[in-house]
Write an enzyme that holds these catalytic residues in place. Structure first.
Site: not given
Ligand SMILES: NC(=O)c1ccc[n+]([C@@H]2O[C@H](COP(=O)([O-])OP(=O)(O)OC[C@H]3O[C@@H](n4cnc5c(N)ncnc54)[C@H](O)[C@@H]3O)[C@@H](O)[C@H]2O)c1
Length: 257
Positions: A19, A38, A64-65, A91, A158, A162, A190-191
């Site tokens: 995302i 990232d 690192d966030v 994000n 989790y 959130k 879900t994505v």
């Molecule tokens: N994919 C889904 O179904 C979904 C649904 C609801 C919410 N989300 C939320 O969307 C957001 C993005 O998720 P996504 O699905 O794109 O996942 P993803 O794993 O593709 O991307 C997440 C990114 O965050 C980075 N990251 C992780 N820990 C980190 C840290 N400590 N510091 C900096 N960067 C860090 C990872 O390296 C990765 O590039 C997340 O917060 C996730 O909880 C995802």
């Protein structure tokens, strides 16, 4: 560059993948300059280089966030490279699949550290700068989840992480509305991204797990990262100038049941 986000400077955490990466592309296509932050150095540098090679104003930042120093540095990079900070998309996040009886102390700490503390730190450092810059103001968008809005089995660490950022959104929105900073939250269903693929693998029954997830979405499918990015870009833009404190499900009807 023109577009809804023309002249604006954005910081996106977790921009190497899923995302966050889709939103970086969307922001750039709408005219923003973007700091792509990232923890995965190779991936974020490769993605930012790919976009910059097309002449787009994207820079990579390895951070690192969970570190307040890193979050301060991220704001400094936005200001040094592009002059200000108008938009934060908080994000970065990690997933978790499993029952509470199997979750360890470390699972809780790890998920809360990235998904809740990380958003708190990114928002704090960005808002500090948004208040001080001339002119002051900005737009913060937090990435929540349907798991922050509804009980969903198997997400013990989790879902509370959130829920925390959903409430942080409301609190920050009220606190800073009069000072020109809007704070909103998207709650994706879900994505199809790498975090979902990892959750499927952890489940032990990937296909059954996916079918169960699809069944929860009245629209009959899971979402695409670009569909979340479109909602984030709207909230970031001046078209959303009267929207703050909104918790926006982008979930194919999941939470409408
Ligand atoms: N994919 C889904 O179904 C979904 C649904 C609801 C919410 N989300 C939320 O969307 C957001 C993005 O998720 P996504 O699905 O794109 O996942 P993803 O794993 O593709 O991307 C997440 C990114 O965050 C980075 N990251 C992780 N820990 C980190 C840290 N400590 N510091 C900096 N960067 C860090 C990872 O390296 C990765 O590039 C997340 O917060 C996730 O909880 C995802």
């Amino acid at each position: 560059m023109g577009g809804r986000l023309g002249g604006k400077v954005a910081l996106i955490t977790g921009a190497a993948s899923g995302i966050g990466l889709a939103t970086a592309g969307r922001f750039l296509s709408e005219g923003a300059s973007v700091v792509m932050a990232d923890v995965q150095a190779g991936a974020v540098e490769a993605e930012a280089s790919r976009l910059a090679a097309d002449g787009l104003p994207a820079v990579a930042l390895v951070m690192d966030v969970t570190s307040s120093d890193d979050n301060r540095r991220a704001v400094e990079v936005a200001v040094d490279r592009f002059g200000r900070l108008d938009i934060l998309f908080a994000n970065a996040g990690i997933g978790y699949s499993g029952a509470i009886v199997d979750a360890t102390d470390d699972d809780w700490d790890r998920v809360m550290a990235v998904n809740a503390r990380g958003v708190f730190l990114s928002a704090r450092e960005s808002i500090r700068h948004m208040l001080a810059q001339d002119p002051p103001g900005g737009s913060v968008i937090i990435n929540g989840s349907i798991s922050g809005l509804a009980g969903i089995p198997g997400q013990a660490p989790y879902a509370p992480s959130k829920g925390a950022v959903v409430q942080l959104t409301r609190q920050l929105a009220v606190e800073y509305a009069a000072r020109g900073i809007r704070v909103n939250c998207v709650c994706p269903g879900t994505v199809d991204t790498p975090v979902l693929r990892r959750g499927m693998a952890m489940s032990g029954d990937p296909e059954g797990f996916l079918a169960m997830l699809i069944a929860g979405h009245p629209i009959g499918r899971i979402g695409l990262a670009d569909e979340i990015a479109a909602a984030v870009a709207f909230l970031a833009s001046d078209e959303a100038s009267f929207i703050t404190g909104a918790i926006l499900p982008v979930d194919g009807g999941y939470t409408a049941r």
